[in-house]
Design a protein around this motif. Sequence first.
Motif, short mmCIF file in Angstrom:
data_model
loop_
_atom_site.label_atom_id
_atom_site.label_comp_id
_atom_site.label_asym_id
_atom_site.label_seq_id
_atom_site.Cartn_x
_atom_site.Cartn_y
_atom_site.Cartn_z
N GLY A 5 46.39 48.48 46.57
CA GLY A 5 46.03 47.92 47.86
C GLY A 5 47.25 47.45 48.63
O GLY A 5 47.38 47.69 49.84
N MET A 6 48.17 46.79 47.93
CA MET A 6 49.41 46.36 48.59
C MET A 6 50.22 47.57 49.05
O MET A 6 50.79 47.56 50.14
CB MET A 6 50.25 45.49 47.65
N LEU A 7 50.25 48.63 48.24
CA LEU A 7 50.96 49.85 48.60
C LEU A 7 50.38 50.44 49.89
O LEU A 7 51.13 50.77 50.82
CB LEU A 7 50.86 50.87 47.46
N ALA A 8 49.07 50.56 49.95
CA ALA A 8 48.43 51.12 51.14
C ALA A 8 48.68 50.26 52.37
O ALA A 8 48.97 50.78 53.46
CB ALA A 8 46.93 51.28 50.89
N MET A 9 48.59 48.94 52.20
CA MET A 9 48.82 48.05 53.34
C MET A 9 50.27 48.07 53.78
O MET A 9 50.57 47.97 54.98
CB MET A 9 48.36 46.64 53.00
N ALA A 10 51.20 48.22 52.84
CA ALA A 10 52.62 48.30 53.19
C ALA A 10 52.91 49.60 53.93
O ALA A 10 53.66 49.62 54.91
CB ALA A 10 53.49 48.20 51.94
N ARG A 11 52.30 50.69 53.49
CA ARG A 11 52.48 51.98 54.18
C ARG A 11 51.91 51.94 55.58
O ARG A 11 52.39 52.62 56.48
CB ARG A 11 51.84 53.10 53.38
N ALA A 12 50.86 51.15 55.79
CA ALA A 12 50.24 51.02 57.11
C ALA A 12 50.97 50.01 57.98
O ALA A 12 50.59 49.79 59.13
CB ALA A 12 48.78 50.63 56.96
N GLY A 13 51.99 49.35 57.43
CA GLY A 13 52.75 48.38 58.20
C GLY A 13 52.14 46.99 58.22
O GLY A 13 52.58 46.14 58.98
N ARG A 14 51.16 46.72 57.39
CA ARG A 14 50.51 45.41 57.36
C ARG A 14 51.16 44.44 56.38
O ARG A 14 50.91 43.25 56.45
CB ARG A 14 49.03 45.56 56.98
N LEU A 15 51.94 44.96 55.44
CA LEU A 15 52.71 44.15 54.51
C LEU A 15 54.16 44.64 54.55
O LEU A 15 54.43 45.73 55.05
CB LEU A 15 52.14 44.27 53.08
N PRO A 16 55.09 43.85 54.04
CA PRO A 16 56.50 44.28 54.07
C PRO A 16 56.68 45.67 53.44
O PRO A 16 56.05 46.01 52.43
CB PRO A 16 57.21 43.21 53.25
N SER A 17 57.53 46.47 54.05
CA SER A 17 57.70 47.86 53.64
C SER A 17 58.20 48.01 52.21
O SER A 17 57.96 49.04 51.57
CB SER A 17 58.65 48.58 54.60
N GLY A 18 58.87 47.01 51.67
CA GLY A 18 59.33 47.07 50.29
C GLY A 18 58.20 47.24 49.30
O GLY A 18 58.39 47.83 48.23
N LEU A 19 57.01 46.78 49.65
CA LEU A 19 55.85 46.93 48.76
C LEU A 19 55.35 48.37 48.70
O LEU A 19 54.50 48.70 47.89
CB LEU A 19 54.72 45.99 49.19
N LEU A 141 38.71 30.30 52.88
CA LEU A 141 38.94 30.04 54.30
C LEU A 141 40.43 29.96 54.60
O LEU A 141 40.91 30.56 55.58
CB LEU A 141 38.23 28.75 54.73
N VAL A 142 41.18 29.25 53.77
CA VAL A 142 42.64 29.17 53.95
C VAL A 142 43.25 30.57 53.84
O VAL A 142 44.11 30.95 54.65
CB VAL A 142 43.27 28.20 52.92
N TRP A 143 42.81 31.35 52.86
CA TRP A 143 43.34 32.71 52.67
C TRP A 143 43.06 33.59 53.89
O TRP A 143 43.90 34.36 54.33
CB TRP A 143 42.72 33.30 51.41
N ILE A 144 41.85 33.47 54.45
CA ILE A 144 41.49 34.24 55.65
C ILE A 144 42.34 33.82 56.83
O ILE A 144 42.85 34.67 57.58
CB ILE A 144 39.98 34.09 55.95
N VAL A 145 42.50 32.52 57.03
CA VAL A 145 43.33 32.04 58.14
C VAL A 145 44.77 32.53 57.98
O VAL A 145 45.39 33.00 58.96
CB VAL A 145 43.28 30.49 58.24
N LEU A 146 45.31 32.47 56.77
CA LEU A 146 46.66 32.98 56.55
C LEU A 146 46.74 34.48 56.83
O LEU A 146 47.71 34.96 57.41
CB LEU A 146 47.12 32.69 55.12
N GLY A 147 45.72 35.23 56.45
CA GLY A 147 45.69 36.66 56.73
C GLY A 147 45.64 36.97 58.21
O GLY A 147 46.32 37.87 58.69
N VAL A 148 44.84 36.20 58.96
CA VAL A 148 44.76 36.40 60.40
C VAL A 148 46.10 36.06 61.06
O VAL A 148 46.60 36.81 61.91
CB VAL A 148 43.61 35.56 61.00
N LEU A 149 46.71 34.95 60.65
CA LEU A 149 48.01 34.59 61.19
C LEU A 149 49.05 35.65 60.87
O LEU A 149 49.85 36.03 61.73
CB LEU A 149 48.47 33.22 60.64
N TRP A 150 49.05 36.14 59.63
CA TRP A 150 49.97 37.21 59.24
C TRP A 150 49.77 38.45 60.12
O TRP A 150 50.73 39.06 60.57
CB TRP A 150 49.80 37.55 57.76
N SER A 151 48.52 38.81 60.37
CA SER A 151 48.24 39.98 61.20
C SER A 151 48.80 39.81 62.60
O SER A 151 49.37 40.75 63.16
CB SER A 151 46.74 40.24 61.27
#
Length: 179
Positions: A5-19, A141-151
Amino acid sequence: AVTRGMLAMARAGRLPSGLATVDPRFRTPVVGTILLGVITLICIVVVVATNGLFSRATGQPGVLQPQWAPAFGWMAGFGGAGLALMYLAVSAAGVAGLWKQVNRTKLVIAAAAGITFSIGVLFGAVYKAPSPLNTVPWALLVWIVLGVLWSFIVLRQRPRPAGAETSRPAPDAVPGSQV
């Protein structure tokens, strides 16, 4: 599953490219696997250092749970409730995304079943949940808020493709429009 999942999100530009780094021979996500291993080791150290992190008490006086049990139970509750929440979101979003592409009756039945099931699981996860499981909804809820902020941070830093100045098509590109 987590590393893929991290690999796919990194390839899509949603997580740092190193992942998105993979082993050249086995094509497995190397950096994601190392990161997950480090996080796992940190969790183990915290559980051992705090003698269980959460209360080890049981219903019987003087009888304690094993040191790992409360933290494992909390993580299982977090993962299960998080998965149910994701299933709820996918079931609801699927209606809008597939409305014009599939049989609407079957779509509504499938979405209603998915939404009902997810709500039932989420209700079961929070209704009269004992400590420490009663903190799982707040952690989600904290995890979701952090995810939205990250996005928002990632989307602001990502360069826009050429010609993407506006999200609306030009009037001559819309069928039936007149200039």
